[in-house]
Each structure stands twice: as C-alpha cells, then as structure tokens.
Write a protein that holds these residues in place. Structure first.
Motif, PDB file in Angstrom:
ATOM      1  N   UNK A 303       0.798  -1.226   0.000  1.00 19.93           N
ATOM      2  CA  UNK A 303       0.000   0.000   0.000  1.00 19.93           C
ATOM      3  C   UNK A 303       0.830   1.275   0.000  1.00 19.93           C
ATOM      4  N   UNK A 304       2.113   1.176   0.218  1.00 23.25           N
ATOM      5  CA  UNK A 304       2.932   2.380   0.373  1.00 23.25           C
ATOM      6  C   UNK A 304       4.139   2.342  -0.551  1.00 23.25           C
ATOM      7  N   UNK A 305       4.464   3.526  -1.052  1.00 28.45           N
ATOM      8  CA  UNK A 305       5.705   3.699  -1.808  1.00 28.45           C
ATOM      9  C   UNK A 305       6.556   4.685  -1.024  1.00 28.45           C
ATOM     10  N   UNK A 306       7.674   4.211  -0.471  1.00 31.02           N
ATOM     11  CA  UNK A 306       8.549   5.050   0.337  1.00 31.02           C
ATOM     12  C   UNK A 306       9.617   5.666  -0.558  1.00 31.02           C
ATOM     13  N   UNK A 307       9.749   6.980  -0.489  1.00 30.46           N
ATOM     14  CA  UNK A 307      10.730   7.681  -1.303  1.00 30.46           C
ATOM     15  C   UNK A 307      11.363   8.776  -0.454  1.00 30.46           C
ATOM     16  N   UNK A 308      12.660   8.951  -0.592  1.00 37.34           N
ATOM     17  CA  UNK A 308      13.371   9.919   0.242  1.00 37.34           C
ATOM     18  C   UNK A 308      12.927  11.343  -0.053  1.00 37.34           C
ATOM     19  N   UNK A 309      12.804  11.672  -1.332  1.00 35.59           N
ATOM     20  CA  UNK A 309      12.466  13.041  -1.711  1.00 35.59           C
ATOM     21  C   UNK A 309      11.807  13.035  -3.081  1.00 35.59           C
ATOM     22  N   UNK A 310      10.862  13.944  -3.274  1.00 30.53           N
ATOM     23  CA  UNK A 310      10.206  14.109  -4.566  1.00 30.53           C
ATOM     24  C   UNK A 310       9.650  15.530  -4.602  1.00 30.53           C
ATOM     25  N   UNK A 311       9.745  16.234  -5.723  1.00 25.04           N
ATOM     26  CA  UNK A 311       9.199  17.596  -5.778  1.00 25.04           C
ATOM     27  C   UNK A 311       7.704  17.610  -5.465  1.00 25.04           C
ATOM     28  N   UNK A 312       7.327  18.445  -4.520  1.00 25.34           N
ATOM     29  CA  UNK A 312       5.919  18.527  -4.145  1.00 25.34           C
ATOM     30  C   UNK A 312       5.055  18.950  -5.331  1.00 25.34           C
ATOM     31  N   UNK A 313       5.585  19.826  -6.172  1.00 23.84           N
ATOM     32  CA  UNK A 313       4.792  20.311  -7.304  1.00 23.84           C
ATOM     33  C   UNK A 313       4.473  19.190  -8.284  1.00 23.84           C
ATOM     34  N   UNK A 314       5.294  18.150  -8.312  1.00 22.80           N
ATOM     35  CA  UNK A 314       4.995  16.993  -9.163  1.00 22.80           C
ATOM     36  C   UNK A 314       4.017  16.051  -8.475  1.00 22.80           C
ATOM     37  N   UNK A 315       4.235  15.788  -7.194  1.00 27.60           N
ATOM     38  CA  UNK A 315       3.490  14.735  -6.513  1.00 27.60           C
ATOM     39  C   UNK A 315       2.094  15.147  -6.072  1.00 27.60           C
ATOM     40  N   UNK A 316       1.972  16.279  -5.394  1.00 23.39           N
ATOM     41  CA  UNK A 316       0.728  16.579  -4.688  1.00 23.39           C
ATOM     42  C   UNK A 316      -0.475  16.651  -5.620  1.00 23.39           C
ATOM     43  N   UNK A 317      -0.310  17.208  -6.805  1.00 25.44           N
ATOM     44  CA  UNK A 317      -1.442  17.332  -7.726  1.00 25.44           C
ATOM     45  C   UNK A 317      -1.909  15.982  -8.253  1.00 25.44           C
ATOM     46  N   UNK A 318      -1.118  14.940  -8.044  1.00 28.66           N
ATOM     47  CA  UNK A 318      -1.477  13.594  -8.488  1.00 28.66           C
ATOM     48  C   UNK A 318      -2.095  12.765  -7.365  1.00 28.66           C
ATOM     49  N   UNK A 319      -2.377  13.392  -6.228  1.00 37.07           N
ATOM     50  CA  UNK A 319      -2.899  12.666  -5.075  1.00 37.07           C
ATOM     51  C   UNK A 319      -4.331  13.094  -4.765  1.00 37.07           C
ATOM     52  N   UNK A 320      -4.956  12.375  -3.847  1.00 35.85           N
ATOM     53  CA  UNK A 320      -6.319  12.714  -3.419  1.00 35.85           C
ATOM     54  C   UNK A 320      -6.332  13.496  -2.117  1.00 35.85           C
ATOM     55  N   UNK A 321      -5.237  13.482  -1.362  1.00 30.29           N
ATOM     56  CA  UNK A 321      -5.105  14.248  -0.118  1.00 30.29           C
ATOM     57  C   UNK A 321      -3.645  14.195   0.303  1.00 30.29           C
ATOM     58  N   UNK A 322      -3.242  15.177   1.118  1.00 31.81           N
ATOM     59  CA  UNK A 322      -1.861  15.234   1.593  1.00 31.81           C
ATOM     60  C   UNK A 322      -1.860  15.328   3.110  1.00 31.81           C
ATOM     61  N   UNK A 323      -1.147  14.418   3.745  1.00 32.04           N
ATOM     62  CA  UNK A 323      -0.904  14.480   5.183  1.00 32.04           C
ATOM     63  C   UNK A 323       0.400  15.243   5.377  1.00 32.04           C
ATOM     64  N   UNK A 324       0.356  16.338   6.135  1.00 31.07           N
ATOM     65  CA  UNK A 324       1.578  17.133   6.299  1.00 31.07           C
ATOM     66  C   UNK A 324       1.577  17.852   7.635  1.00 31.07           C
ATOM     67  N   UNK A 325       2.738  18.397   7.984  1.00 30.35           N
ATOM     68  CA  UNK A 325       2.947  18.996   9.298  1.00 30.35           C
ATOM     69  C   UNK A 325       2.533  20.457   9.357  1.00 30.35           C
ATOM     70  N   UNK A 326       2.140  21.031   8.224  1.00 34.13           N
ATOM     71  CA  UNK A 326       1.684  22.423   8.151  1.00 34.13           C
ATOM     72  C   UNK A 326       2.814  23.428   8.341  1.00 34.13           C
ATOM     73  N   UNK A 327       4.026  23.069   7.933  1.00 39.18           N
ATOM     74  CA  UNK A 327       5.034  24.102   7.759  1.00 39.18           C
ATOM     75  C   UNK A 327       4.560  25.064   6.684  1.00 39.18           C
TER      76      UNK A 327
END
Length: 440
Positions: A303-327
């Motif tokens: 169920x999970x794909x673990x990745x060290x780093x990925x540009x947020x501008x590429x990833x987030x728009x391809x998701x249904x929701x983002x869990x984040x710390x609110x920085x």
C-alpha cells in the motif's frame, strides 16, 4: 546591486531555505547579484539552483530534546550567536542590502549587520509576525481564538521574549564583531521596528490569510516563494506506475519540519502506524521519508511507496489528499495543488497554519503529533478523501492562487526597498527614508 540573504541557520530544515532560494532566483532574474547564507548541509541544494551560497556550521542542539525551557533556550542562543554573526559578516562584507528570514538568529543579526555596513535591511518572513488584533502570534500554541486583546498581547509578549533571549548575545556580537554600540534594553528589536513601519515581505498567500487591516502599509503579503522542479527532473518508472495504478494515492509528507514530533513518537513506531493507517483506510500512499530510516527500506510495499524526496509540485497534484505537518512552505505547495489536507502539527507555527486550513474548510480537524495513531489517521484520511467539501474548497483556493506570483512580486519590492536604502544611495547624499535603513 548585491543582496545578501540570511536564512535560518539554527536547526533548520529544507523548508527554511527553499523559499529564500526562490526569492534569490527572482532577484537574479532582475539582474542583481545574490549571496545566500544557510547551514552547510544545504549548500549543495542551493548551488544546484545557480545561487551563490556560503555555508555556516549549524548550532549544536542538546542531545536529548529541543530546548523548550527558557533557561535552556537562552543558553542555546548565547552559545551559538557569536559564531553565526562572525560567519555572516564575512559572507556579506560587500553587499548593498540584507534580507533576513524569521529565525531568532537571522533577523536580529541581519539588522545589526546591515547597520554596521551602512546598507538597507529588509525582513522577509513566511509567517505573519506583525502585531495585529486579528490573530495571535503564530508561534503561540495553542492558537487563541476570537480575542482581539489577547491576540495583540500575545505578539507583544513574543516581541519581549525575543528581546530577552537575543539582546545579551546580540550586544556582545555588536561590540566585539560588528564594531557597533550596544542596544539598551528599551531599544526596539526587529519586530518592534516592523510595527513602527520597517518594510517587510510576507511569503504566504492572501487567499489563505489576507493582510490584516491594522498592519502598516509597508507590510506586503505577496504570495508564496516557491521553486519549480529542476529542469530535467524525472520520477522513477516504479513511482510513476504506483501513482498511476488505480485511484490517486494520498501523500504523507511530514518531513524534517516535523522532526521533533517524529522523535517524540519514535521513528519505528511512526512508520508502522503510517502503514497501518493506510491499510485501515483502504488507501494507497506515497510516503516521503526525508531521510528517516524506514524498517523495510525505501521502495514499494502493498500500500505504500517510500521515497526519500520528490518535488511537491509533481506529486501533490497527483494525489487525493496530503498528510503534512503544516510548515508554511509545505502548506503553500498543498494549496497550489488543489487537494485537501490532513494536518499533523508538532511545533513552531505549524498549529497556526493548521488552524487556518481547518477554518477555510481545506483540512480535516488537525491531529497533533502527540495524539498520533493509526486509527485516528485512518479516520481523517477517509474523511478528507470521501467528503466532497474538502476537495471543492481546495480547488477553489488553488484557482484563486493561480494568478499570484510571490517570487516576482517579492523580488520587485525587495529591489525597490533595498535600492532606496542601499549603499549607493547613501553615498550620493540623497535623503533616505529611515524605515528602509538598518539603523537600530
């Protein structure tokens, strides 16, 4: 014009550096030289974006936990203030203006350094630190709601605390390194100077947090300072297949900005709870590890794909929701992507931004890191994905932000203010507005 940009050099994360790299690139696009100071560990990242960079040795944190008590925090600041001031003075010896971030080290050192150089000084913050009755000081946890007097009082107390923490070591640096007289106890710090009209840039979106009516006209909310992905960046084929296979996954991006929260929970337990939450919610997720060790190693599980780093501008728009710390920076990236948030704040201004997201209908109810568990996260993930109101609000604010260009507007205003108070202007004998100068 040559501009020095001083980022957070005290226990910083990449999110403390990236907005200022974007602002530096905006200034370079307008024909200016820029030198940026950050912790040594980010020099490579900054250089990749074509920005001249000088690295500082980051201050050594206590081994057990981040200094929370006032006494430990004062010792922490005093122990590192002098070395940071000396390093910054060397890097900025020939600049015409100084831009500083919002950390305790940066804005007080930056203002005194500009004063010693006889050049202009411009604070550039990604959190709303001006005094206002509209909301409380963003670093106050928990946020104060609907109390105008308490809101303004919280900021006044914060400014007093900053002076108390930084004034003694700052005066040592002013006297022994910068050749300046000491500031007396009644002299305002940078926050007081902002309230009196010192120009300041704020790198967040007015669509999320409009400029308060009681802020000075020289305070500018310009939009987020964000980088675009490096030219030529390409996701791995495995990551692309995972993202495109079936319904959009969620993204889990707590990162280094939630280091203290993850340390409190324990990294091993944290990764286990994340995978359990995805299973309980019947969702797939791209999990950004930010370098934290994962028991199973980076790569794909069921169920999970673990990745060290990925540009947020590429990833987030391809998701249904983002869990984040609110920085602040991560919040901006999520808003631009147009997807809902699940907020998990832990420290600093994260609870403030979580409250803004929840109040605007962009996030589920926040889950503080101290209450983190698989079952709670699973419930909030299903709510964010299943309830259309979150996606509708997220798409609406993304559309409102689409016309913002925080980098270009921030660079334009920085150029305007720094040139007015710069060295060349002073040498010409022209009158210079006091608000633009580094004078204390």
């Amino acid at each position: 014009m040559k501009v020095g940009i001083l980022t957070n050099i005290a226990a910083s994360s990449r999110g403390d550096v990236e907005p200022y790299v974007a602002l530096a690139k905006g200034l370079k696009a307008r024909g200016h030289e820029v030198v940026l100071v950050c912790e040594h560990k980010y020099v490579g990242f900054v250089s990749e974006h074509g920005v001249e960079c000088e690295g500082c040795v980051g201050p050594e944190l206590p081994s057990d936990k981040f200094p929370g008590a006032l006494r430990r925090l004062r010792r922490f600041i005093a122990r590192n203030f002098l070395s940071q001031a000396e390093a910054v003075r060397s890097a900025f010896s020939d600049v015409d203006g100084v831009i500083s971030s919002e950390s305790l080290f940066s804005f007080e050192v930056g203002q005194s350094l500009a004063e010693s150089l006889g050049c202009s000084f411009l604070p550039a913050f990604y959190s709303p630190l001006g005094s206002t009755s509209t909301f409380a000081c963003p670093f106050l946890v928990p946020p104060i709601k609907n109390n105008r007097f308490a809101n303004r009082l919280s900021r006044r107390l914060a400014a007093r605390l900053v002076r108390r923490l930084t004034r003694p070591p700052l005066n040592v640096a002013r006297r022994s390194i910068l050749g300046l007289p000491e500031k007396d106890r009644s002299a305002p710090g940078v926050l007081g100077m902002i309230d009196a009209g010192l120009p300041v840039l704020y790198g967040f979106s007015p669509a999320l947090l409009p400029k308060p009516n009681d802020w000075h006209e020289s305070a500018h909310v310009v939009g987020y300072w964000m980088l675009h992905p490096n030219d030529g960046w390409q996701a791995s084929r495995d990551l692309e297949r995972f993202v495109e296979d079936g319904d959009p996954p969620v993204a889990i991006a707590l990162g280094r900005g939630n280091a203290f929260g993850i340390k409190r929970v324990g990294a091993g337990r944290y990764w286990s709870e994340v995978q359990q939450a995805l299973a309980q919610a019947d969702l797939r997720g791209v999990v950004i590890t930010a370098g934290y060790p994962v028991p199973s190693g980076e790569g794909k599980t069921d169920r999970a794909f673990f990745v060290r780093s990925v540009p947020y501008s590429w990833l987030f728009s391809r998701t249904s929701a983002v869990v984040h710390h609110c920085g602040a920076g991560t919040t901006g990236a999520v808003l631009r992507s147009g997807v809902p948030s699940v907020a998990i704040p832990a420290a600093f201004d994260q609870s403030f931004w979580a409250a803004q997201l929840e109040g605007a209908g962009l996030s589920t109810r926040a889950l503080p890191m101290r209450r983190f568990s698989a079952s709670r996260l699973a419930r909030l993930l299903r709510q964010a994905v299943d309830e259309p109101r979150f996606a509708q609000s997220a798409k609406a604010i993304a559309a409102a932000m689409s016309s913002e260009d925080g980098v270009s507007e921030g660079a334009r205003l920085a150029e305007e203010y720094l040139q007015v108070g710069g060295v060349e202007t002073r040498r010409s004998g022209k009158d210079v507005p006091k608000a633009c100068l580094g004078d204390g």
